[in-house]
Design a protein around this motif. Structure first.
Motif, PDB file in Angstrom:
ATOM      1  N   SER A  13       1.161   0.494 -11.537  1.00 50.82           N
ATOM      2  CA  SER A  13       0.763   0.701 -10.139  1.00 50.82           C
ATOM      3  C   SER A  13       0.579   2.187  -9.901  1.00 50.82           C
ATOM      4  CB  SER A  13       1.846   0.200  -9.175  1.00 50.82           C
ATOM      5  OG  SER A  13       2.116  -1.154  -9.350  1.00 50.82           O
ATOM      6  N   SER A  16      -4.261   4.416  -4.757  1.00 50.13           N
ATOM      7  CA  SER A  16      -5.694   4.272  -4.977  1.00 50.13           C
ATOM      8  C   SER A  16      -6.288   5.637  -5.294  1.00 50.13           C
ATOM      9  CB  SER A  16      -6.300   3.714  -3.689  1.00 50.13           C
ATOM     10  OG  SER A  16      -7.638   3.412  -3.875  1.00 50.13           O
ATOM     11  N   PHE A  79      -4.538  -6.015   0.405  1.00 53.53           N
ATOM     12  CA  PHE A  79      -4.596  -4.553   0.326  1.00 53.53           C
ATOM     13  C   PHE A  79      -5.801  -4.131   1.144  1.00 53.53           C
ATOM     14  CE2 PHE A  79      -5.932  -0.557  -1.581  1.00 53.53           C
ATOM     15  CZ  PHE A  79      -4.738   0.113  -1.814  1.00 53.53           C
ATOM     16  N   GLU A 106      -1.114  -3.447  -7.000  1.00 53.36           N
ATOM     17  CA  GLU A 106      -0.465  -2.581  -6.011  1.00 53.36           C
ATOM     18  C   GLU A 106       1.017  -2.980  -5.888  1.00 53.36           C
ATOM     19  OE1 GLU A 106       0.279  -4.098  -2.696  1.00 53.36           O
ATOM     20  OE2 GLU A 106       0.049  -5.636  -4.236  1.00 53.36           O
ATOM     21  N   ARG A 151      -6.852   4.181   2.578  1.00 54.87           N
ATOM     22  CA  ARG A 151      -6.245   4.182   1.238  1.00 54.87           C
ATOM     23  C   ARG A 151      -5.219   5.306   1.091  1.00 54.87           C
ATOM     24  NH1 ARG A 151      -9.107   1.283  -3.276  1.00 54.87           N
ATOM     25  NH2 ARG A 151     -10.130  -0.410  -2.184  1.00 54.87           N
ATOM     26  N   LYS A 154      -2.124   4.245   2.901  1.00 56.51           N
ATOM     27  CA  LYS A 154      -1.469   3.247   2.050  1.00 56.51           C
ATOM     28  C   LYS A 154      -0.705   3.943   0.909  1.00 56.51           C
ATOM     29  CE  LYS A 154      -1.246  -1.168   0.891  1.00 56.51           C
ATOM     30  NZ  LYS A 154      -0.788  -2.215   1.773  1.00 56.51           N
ATOM     31  N   GLU A 158       3.100   3.599  -0.534  1.00 52.03           N
ATOM     32  CA  GLU A 158       3.374   3.211  -1.926  1.00 52.03           C
ATOM     33  C   GLU A 158       4.335   4.205  -2.597  1.00 52.03           C
ATOM     34  OE1 GLU A 158       0.042   0.195  -3.270  1.00 52.03           O
ATOM     35  OE2 GLU A 158      -0.379   2.205  -3.951  1.00 52.03           O
TER      36      GLU A 158
END
Ligand code: 5GP
Length: 207
Positions: A13, A16, A79, A106, A151, A154, A158
């Motif tokens: 993972s 992005s 996602f 992800e 992204r 996100k 993450e």
């Protein structure tokens, strides 16, 4: 000689744009590897140059939701508004044949795999700097600026879950990063819990 003959499920993972796909391709170019890439299913539209069955299986939302209903996924997640999932069929067979199965997913999906297959190996790829990630995501030119923004937001979320992974690999250079993942896989095979049973059998002359 490898004592652990079963393949490893390697979960990769990272935010992005960090270069997961490029690292994976470099990993597959390492000579004498026995890696298999598990092609995911997604409802997002193909990017220019992406090939059906190679990069993804591109399906409609209806098809994906039918797959969920029929229990066809090892894991799946949404996602930035699209579904992504790992088809179950095929993975276990490949692991039994001693192949290293690489999946690139992800974080939410990875956490589902952690529950279902705790002996998988979890690698989180990070950029050498925040700026490097923004530059990469902008330079690849495959997303509109609103999509890039989503992204990046996100990515922040993450990073906060990266501590749940077994390894962190910095993508300062694609080949170095691939090399580190290769080294991780070799070391994981040598772990006592993966190899001791076979070793005892050998010592008892049973194999
Ligand atoms: P992209 O649209 O950039 O190809 O992928 C978006 C994100 O979805 C990336 O973080 C990618 O690793 C992840 N992804 C790709 N396939 C899967 C999958 O099968 N399951 C999950 N959970 N995530 C996936």
């Amino acid at each position: 000689m490898k004592l652990n003959e079963r393949g490893l499920l390697v979960v990769i993972s990272g935010p992005s744009g960090v270069g997961k796909g490029t690292i994976r391709k470099a990993l597959f170019e390492i000579p004498d590897n026995n890696f298999i890439y598990s092609v995911s299913m997604t409802t997002r539209k193909p990017r220019a140059g992406e090939v059906e069955g190679v990069d993804y299986f591109f399906v409609s939302r209806e098809e994906f939701e039918l797959g969920i209903k029929n229990g066809e996924f090892l894991e799946y997640a949404e996602f930035v508004g699209e579904y992504y999932g790992t088809p179950l069929s095929y993975i276990d067979k490949q692991l039994q044949e001693g192949k290293e199965v690489i999946i690139e997913i992800e974080v939410q999906g990875a956490l589902q795999v952690r529950e279902k297959m705790p002996d998988a190996v979890f690698v989180f790829i990070v950029p050498p700097s925040k700026k490097a990630l923004i530059d990469r995501l902008t330079a690849r030119g495959t997303e509109r600026s609103s999509e890039i923004q989503r992204r990046l937001e996100k990515a922040e979320r993450e990073y906060n879950l990266a501590y749940k992974y077994d390894y962190i690999v910095v993508n300062d250079d694609v080949f170095n990063a691939a090399d580190r993942i290769f080294a991780i896989i070799r070391a994981e095979h040598a772990k006592t819990e993966r190899s001791i049973h076979k070793y005892y059998k050998l010592m008892e002359g049973k194999e």
